[in-house]
Write a protein that holds these residues in place. Structure first.
Motif, PDB file in Angstrom:
ATOM      1  N   VAL A 179      20.682   2.740  49.144  1.00 46.19           N
ATOM      2  CA  VAL A 179      20.118   1.963  48.029  1.00 46.19           C
ATOM      3  C   VAL A 179      18.678   1.578  48.338  1.00 46.19           C
ATOM      4  O   VAL A 179      17.791   1.709  47.489  1.00 46.19           O
ATOM      5  CB  VAL A 179      20.985   0.717  47.723  1.00 46.19           C
ATOM      6  CG1 VAL A 179      20.262  -0.238  46.784  1.00 46.19           C
ATOM      7  CG2 VAL A 179      22.323   1.129  47.145  1.00 46.19           C
ATOM      8  N   ARG A 180      18.430   1.114  49.561  1.00 45.28           N
ATOM      9  CA  ARG A 180      17.051   0.751  49.953  1.00 45.28           C
ATOM     10  C   ARG A 180      16.126   1.966  49.858  1.00 45.28           C
ATOM     11  O   ARG A 180      15.030   1.886  49.312  1.00 45.28           O
ATOM     12  CB  ARG A 180      17.021   0.193  51.378  1.00 45.28           C
ATOM     13  CG  ARG A 180      17.374  -1.246  51.506  1.00 45.28           C
ATOM     14  CD  ARG A 180      17.001  -1.817  52.875  1.00 45.28           C
ATOM     15  NE  ARG A 180      17.358  -0.974  54.005  1.00 45.28           N
ATOM     16  CZ  ARG A 180      18.533  -0.986  54.614  1.00 45.28           C
ATOM     17  NH1 ARG A 180      19.499  -1.791  54.206  1.00 45.28           N
ATOM     18  NH2 ARG A 180      18.767  -0.207  55.654  1.00 45.28           N
ATOM     19  N   GLU A 181      16.588   3.105  50.389  1.00 39.58           N
ATOM     20  CA  GLU A 181      15.761   4.315  50.366  1.00 39.58           C
ATOM     21  C   GLU A 181      15.479   4.767  48.940  1.00 39.58           C
ATOM     22  O   GLU A 181      14.340   5.097  48.596  1.00 39.58           O
ATOM     23  CB  GLU A 181      16.435   5.433  51.148  1.00 39.58           C
ATOM     24  CG  GLU A 181      15.589   6.697  51.191  1.00 39.58           C
ATOM     25  CD  GLU A 181      16.293   7.864  51.859  1.00 39.58           C
ATOM     26  OE1 GLU A 181      15.685   8.957  51.863  1.00 39.58           O
ATOM     27  OE2 GLU A 181      17.434   7.714  52.345  1.00 39.58           O
ATOM     28  N   THR A 205      15.500   2.968  46.237  1.00 38.48           N
ATOM     29  CA  THR A 205      14.611   1.982  45.614  1.00 38.48           C
ATOM     30  C   THR A 205      13.161   2.242  46.031  1.00 38.48           C
ATOM     31  O   THR A 205      12.255   2.244  45.199  1.00 38.48           O
ATOM     32  CB  THR A 205      15.039   0.548  45.999  1.00 38.48           C
ATOM     33  OG1 THR A 205      16.378   0.335  45.544  1.00 38.48           O
ATOM     34  CG2 THR A 205      14.115  -0.489  45.385  1.00 38.48           C
ATOM     35  N   LEU A 206      12.964   2.476  47.329  1.00 39.65           N
ATOM     36  CA  LEU A 206      11.615   2.783  47.824  1.00 39.65           C
ATOM     37  C   LEU A 206      11.107   4.099  47.244  1.00 39.65           C
ATOM     38  O   LEU A 206       9.924   4.221  46.887  1.00 39.65           O
ATOM     39  CB  LEU A 206      11.606   2.839  49.350  1.00 39.65           C
ATOM     40  CG  LEU A 206      11.796   1.514  50.075  1.00 39.65           C
ATOM     41  CD1 LEU A 206      12.030   1.749  51.572  1.00 39.65           C
ATOM     42  CD2 LEU A 206      10.595   0.596  49.865  1.00 39.65           C
ATOM     43  N   GLU A 232      12.460   5.442  55.360  1.00 34.98           N
ATOM     44  CA  GLU A 232      12.081   4.102  54.885  1.00 34.98           C
ATOM     45  C   GLU A 232      10.674   3.708  55.334  1.00 34.98           C
ATOM     46  O   GLU A 232       9.871   3.277  54.509  1.00 34.98           O
ATOM     47  CB  GLU A 232      13.112   3.055  55.302  1.00 34.98           C
ATOM     48  CG  GLU A 232      14.339   3.060  54.422  1.00 34.98           C
ATOM     49  CD  GLU A 232      15.249   1.865  54.680  1.00 34.98           C
ATOM     50  OE1 GLU A 232      14.734   0.732  54.825  1.00 34.98           O
ATOM     51  OE2 GLU A 232      16.468   2.067  54.737  1.00 34.98           O
ATOM     52  N   GLU A 264      24.047   0.630  51.791  1.00 33.98           N
ATOM     53  CA  GLU A 264      22.881  -0.250  51.632  1.00 33.98           C
ATOM     54  C   GLU A 264      21.595   0.471  52.009  1.00 33.98           C
ATOM     55  O   GLU A 264      20.565   0.303  51.360  1.00 33.98           O
ATOM     56  CB  GLU A 264      23.061  -1.514  52.474  1.00 33.98           C
ATOM     57  CG  GLU A 264      24.108  -2.467  51.929  1.00 33.98           C
ATOM     58  CD  GLU A 264      24.339  -3.668  52.836  1.00 33.98           C
ATOM     59  OE1 GLU A 264      23.478  -3.949  53.700  1.00 33.98           O
ATOM     60  OE2 GLU A 264      25.384  -4.311  52.679  1.00 33.98           O
ATOM     61  N   GLY A 320      11.975   5.516  44.348  1.00 32.60           N
ATOM     62  CA  GLY A 320      11.633   5.289  42.943  1.00 32.60           C
ATOM     63  C   GLY A 320      10.315   4.543  42.797  1.00 32.60           C
ATOM     64  O   GLY A 320       9.467   4.900  41.973  1.00 32.60           O
ATOM     65  N   THR A 321      10.121   3.514  43.612  1.00 37.44           N
ATOM     66  CA  THR A 321       8.866   2.757  43.587  1.00 37.44           C
ATOM     67  C   THR A 321       7.693   3.661  43.947  1.00 37.44           C
ATOM     68  O   THR A 321       6.634   3.600  43.314  1.00 37.44           O
ATOM     69  CB  THR A 321       8.946   1.564  44.568  1.00 37.44           C
ATOM     70  OG1 THR A 321      10.048   0.725  44.188  1.00 37.44           O
ATOM     71  CG2 THR A 321       7.661   0.757  44.569  1.00 37.44           C
TER      72      THR A 321
END
Length: 200
Positions: free
Chosen positions: A13-15, A17-18, A122, A10, A20-21
């Motif tokens: 995935v969070r990292e 996602t951040l 993060e 998880e 990519g954003t």
């Protein structure tokens, strides 16, 4: 199944996602800045270098991408001041964008003997996203202000159509300018603009 494996997955995935954003927002910011610069090939700062002198809005939007050779750092250094965007915030955005684009893995994930990896991926990405979103709004405010000025210059005031976001972003741009620049009224009637003391 071990709960720590799920937690690690998880977190990854969070990292990602951040990350990519962050990359998309950095590209969006660079695109917005390049778009403004494409209209400034006539100013002295642009005339000094061929890559800016020959840049036109049409070449920027529809031309060969390989002709767009200026980096975000070069755009910020050359045009930040004339666009009243220069600030520690802009410098930080460029610095952090370069870390993300060129040294992210090395800084946060490489296992190199004797090198201490940063453990704040993060929070770093979250701060970068927040800063980039803010400066995108500042640029949007600048663009709205330029649209108003162009309409006034052409005596087309009745065609000015600003939405709520335009007005908010214009205020953010105004605040950015007055937070980061000092205006001195000279005895000859001119105005000198300098970075504020707090902004180096």
């Amino acid at each position: 199944m071990d709960g720590s494996v799920d937690d690690d997955g998880e977190a990854k995935v969070r990292e990602m996602t951040l990350l990519g954003t962050s990359l998309i927002l950095a590209q969006k910011f660079e695109f917005a800045l390049y778009g403004i610069v494409a209209h400034l090939s006539h100013i002295p700062e642009a005339q000094q270098e061929k890559r800016f002198r020959e840049l036109t809005p049409e070449a920027f939007l529809r031309g060969d991408l390989s002709d767009l050779k200026a980096t975000l750092g070069q755009l910020a250094a050359k045009f930040g001041k004339p666009l009243l965007l220069s600030s520690n915030e802009l410098d930080k955005l460029v610095e952090d964008r370069n870390l993300i684009a060129h040294n992210y893995w090395r800084t946060f994930h490489a296992d190199i003997d004797g090198i201490c990896r940063r453990q704040d991926a993060e929070p770093f990405l979250t701060r970068f996203i927040s800063l980039t979103e803010h400066l995108l709004k500042v640029i949007s405010g600048l663009l709205a202000r330029l649209r108003v000025e162009a309409a006034l210059k052409e005596h087309r005031e009745t065609e000015i159509n600003l939405g709520d976001d335009d007005l908010v972003n214009m205020l953010l741009h105004f605040g950015h300018v007055h937070r980061h620049l000092t205006f001195t009224h000279e005895s000859d009637g001119s105005v000198t603009v300098r970075p504020s003391i707090n902004d180096g």
